[in-house]
Design a protein around this motif. Sequence first.
Motif, mmCIF file in Angstrom:
data_model
loop_
_atom_site.group_PDB
_atom_site.id
_atom_site.type_symbol
_atom_site.label_atom_id
_atom_site.label_comp_id
_atom_site.label_asym_id
_atom_site.label_seq_id
_atom_site.Cartn_x
_atom_site.Cartn_y
_atom_site.Cartn_z
ATOM 1 N N GLU A 294 -2.570 -58.036 -31.588
ATOM 2 C CA GLU A 294 -1.721 -58.409 -32.721
ATOM 3 C C GLU A 294 -1.196 -59.841 -32.600
ATOM 4 O O GLU A 294 -0.878 -60.486 -33.593
ATOM 5 C CB GLU A 294 -0.550 -57.418 -32.800
ATOM 6 N N HIS A 295 -1.105 -60.339 -31.355
ATOM 7 C CA HIS A 295 -0.567 -61.683 -31.138
ATOM 8 C C HIS A 295 -1.653 -62.750 -31.102
ATOM 9 O O HIS A 295 -1.350 -63.933 -30.944
ATOM 10 C CB HIS A 295 0.237 -61.701 -29.830
ATOM 11 N N GLY A 296 -2.918 -62.330 -31.226
ATOM 12 C CA GLY A 296 -3.997 -63.311 -31.261
ATOM 13 C C GLY A 296 -4.729 -63.492 -29.948
ATOM 14 O O GLY A 296 -5.648 -64.311 -29.870
ATOM 15 N N ASP A 297 -4.347 -62.752 -28.914
ATOM 16 C CA ASP A 297 -5.043 -62.885 -27.628
ATOM 17 C C ASP A 297 -6.315 -62.036 -27.651
ATOM 18 O O ASP A 297 -6.261 -60.818 -27.900
ATOM 19 C CB ASP A 297 -4.137 -62.433 -26.478
ATOM 20 N N THR A 329 -2.225 -48.966 -33.745
ATOM 21 C CA THR A 329 -2.280 -50.280 -33.098
ATOM 22 C C THR A 329 -2.853 -51.319 -34.068
ATOM 23 O O THR A 329 -3.866 -51.072 -34.720
ATOM 24 C CB THR A 329 -3.182 -50.236 -31.852
ATOM 25 N N ARG A 330 -2.218 -52.464 -34.120
ATOM 26 C CA ARG A 330 -2.730 -53.541 -34.972
ATOM 27 C C ARG A 330 -3.560 -54.530 -34.158
ATOM 28 O O ARG A 330 -3.206 -54.857 -33.023
ATOM 29 C CB ARG A 330 -1.565 -54.266 -35.647
ATOM 30 N N LEU A 331 -4.637 -54.981 -34.778
ATOM 31 C CA LEU A 331 -5.579 -55.888 -34.123
ATOM 32 C C LEU A 331 -5.965 -56.982 -35.115
ATOM 33 O O LEU A 331 -5.810 -56.811 -36.326
ATOM 34 C CB LEU A 331 -6.847 -55.118 -33.711
ATOM 35 N N ARG A 332 -6.487 -58.083 -34.572
ATOM 36 C CA ARG A 332 -7.024 -59.137 -35.446
ATOM 37 C C ARG A 332 -8.532 -59.221 -35.253
ATOM 38 O O ARG A 332 -9.017 -59.263 -34.124
ATOM 39 C CB ARG A 332 -6.429 -60.502 -35.072
ATOM 40 N N ILE A 333 -9.260 -59.303 -36.367
ATOM 41 C CA ILE A 333 -10.709 -59.505 -36.335
ATOM 42 C C ILE A 333 -10.979 -60.969 -36.662
ATOM 43 O O ILE A 333 -10.560 -61.470 -37.710
ATOM 44 C CB ILE A 333 -11.434 -58.600 -37.355
ATOM 45 N N LEU A 334 -11.699 -61.652 -35.763
ATOM 46 C CA LEU A 334 -12.067 -63.062 -35.991
ATOM 47 C C LEU A 334 -13.440 -63.092 -36.654
ATOM 48 O O LEU A 334 -14.403 -62.567 -36.099
ATOM 49 C CB LEU A 334 -12.107 -63.811 -34.652
ATOM 50 N N PRO A 335 -13.539 -63.678 -37.831
ATOM 51 C CA PRO A 335 -14.746 -63.486 -38.655
ATOM 52 C C PRO A 335 -15.900 -64.423 -38.336
ATOM 53 O O PRO A 335 -15.712 -65.521 -37.809
ATOM 54 C CB PRO A 335 -14.240 -63.748 -40.060
ATOM 55 N N ASN A 336 -17.100 -63.994 -38.737
ATOM 56 C CA ASN A 336 -18.302 -64.819 -38.684
ATOM 57 C C ASN A 336 -18.155 -66.056 -39.563
ATOM 58 O O ASN A 336 -18.461 -67.160 -39.144
ATOM 59 C CB ASN A 336 -19.508 -64.030 -39.216
#
Lengths: 365, 365
Positions: A294-297, A329-336
């Motif tokens: 969630e924090h970008g790590d 749980t929150r997550l970040r997906i880094l896109p193509n």
Amino acid sequence: MTTVDTPFALIDIDRLDRNAARLRDHLSGLGVPLRLHVKTSKSVEVARRVHADGPITVSTLAEAEHFADAGYRDILYAVGIDPHKLPRVAALLRRGVTLTVLLDSLAQAEALTRFAAEENLRVPALIEIDCDGHRGGVAPADPALVHIGRSLGPHLAGVLTHAGESYFAYTPEALRQAAQNERDVAVAAAETLRANGLHCPIVSVGSTPTAHAATDLAGVTEVRAGNYVFFDLVMAGIGVCGVDDLALSVVVTVIGHRHDKNWVLTDGGWMATSRDRGTQVQAVDQSYGLVADEHGDLIPDLLMTGASQEHGVLSTRDGKPVPDLPIGTRLRILPNHACATAAQHDRYHVASGNSQTTWSRLRGW
Amino acid sequence: MTTVDTPFALIDIDRLDRNAARLRDHLSGLGVPLRLHVKTSKSVEVARRVHADGPITVSTLAEAEHFADAGYRDILYAVGIDPHKLPRVAALLRRGVTLTVLLDSLAQAEALTRFAAEENLRVPALIEIDCDGHRGGVAPADPALVHIGRSLGPHLAGVLTHAGESYFAYTPEALRQAAQNERDVAVAAAETLRANGLHCPIVSVGSTPTAHAATDLAGVTEVRAGNYVFFDLVMAGIGVCGVDDLALSVVVTVIGHRHDKNWVLTDGGWMATSRDRGTQVQAVDQSYGLVADEHGDLIPDLLMTGASQEHGVLSTRDGKPVPDLPIGTRLRILPNHACATAAQHDRYHVASGNSQTTWSRLRGW
């Protein structure tokens, strides 16, 4: 961010600012102004933040109209003009916007000239030059270039090229050569027009990879780039940025587990990420994207490997057990591909330290 | 249609009506009601046309809220519930909407039960059953099924399964077997719950392929399908429909030619079609789509083979010269995946004979 339901698009404003400063400094060193391409963010707030009210490039007339409403006055519509769309071009010109169009055929030049005469307007037009066989454009040595230039008459404003093949240049030297070729082809085309007595003030080049790789832009009057505000895994894959420069992600929530398959299920499917799989042709296929907390790590080895409309599947690249990520749980997906992922969203949530805000995004044509 | 600028999404209403009648008649013959999935069209006008105000399935709470505003009162939210979203579920229930949620874990059941107790609400929930390993769900023989059912207590409303793997069933017999398996697994799960003294009134199955292929739905109380209103090249590729049943297309305009490459360039790129290339894994890869003329008649051998954000590339499958399609010519692109292509548009243009109208489309979460 915990008050917003997932999935949503998140901008890391510190990375956005860093990406903007990097290109600004680079182009400033080369002495050539930026014409920001707003097709990636389609957001007035993003454009203002990184480029104030400077000249912009658009990919649709809807963008041109939207940014004109926001006060932008120097706009380049960088998709070959469909003659049916000329009335909307005329309406923008009559509002005092310098709207420049693009074309690469005598048929378009003749339609534009006819329309402009009927409307008693000057419609500034660039001729698209092909520098690498990627898409449209005339070759700089093609006699059609001068024919189109003559047909345009007073509407001719210059030339434009786009090194679309630079997205497939995998070494710093290949990127530098793509940038040099883009510049050389555009300048040669401008010189051909000038040698034939035609006025060619604008020499426009650019793409995010070549804008960063260029070392010599002599004769170029402006550089176009847009993706660099966010960057993405495709850009990281060709070495234009690092993964820790990616300023756009999609925040999702864990909604299930399939322990038998080593899967974590989320509420972010292709509707939230897009179907773009640009890294599929790169040395490292990042599937639908890398996963951060969630924090970008970054969470090592975790990938978004599958997508239904509103379901994402996370699993590991090497078959190691997925980490313990409880429901909720929150997550970040880094896109193509930031342009495609951003296009799935109507707004951006913007995070910087503890502050939160929302920025608008335009859609449609 | 000539007054609307391209690209735009076009519905052929005669095909839409024919597709709707076909499934309505089939399910009527099997004696099971349809619960229309609105995730494909996200359009109240489409839903009303094909299904009046009957029960619907949604893929987002934004759809649930939008269709509730339009008067729909029986709505199933068929994505595993993120507990953060329960307040929006409660708000819909308090408006008098029967909103049913989905889950497949004890953690979700416990979160729901806790929330419902605090709010003094019954929150009807289906347990997701896995019938083919496609995505989430509990296996019908997994003891977790009964544990989740018991944990839900009065909130338990039934079971749901979705034969997602039927999209990869390439023969009529494989499709029929997928439908039979979907039905058998759902009914077995319901019987397990009932054998354990739990009330399980709803047995919900469905996907567009299995809804059409089913020959026996004994014990099933409702069938979900959504894609069938439009169909697409993926559905044609597995034989669920013909190419002449496709009711959704994207209208584009020719903006250029590359005779040296045998390309026609259009103003419809991936922003208009999506990046979905579902036919890539089928026997016949249709690239970004088949191409028809402005009236809907297929142009033999022509495909949309490339896509930038706002540029489409058309070329021929067999290297034959592309037909003569002058600048300004309008064409229809028939998409791989109607759900993904429709999602790129904010509205539909609707054509029937000489009449034209516009229908709305929802986006977001």
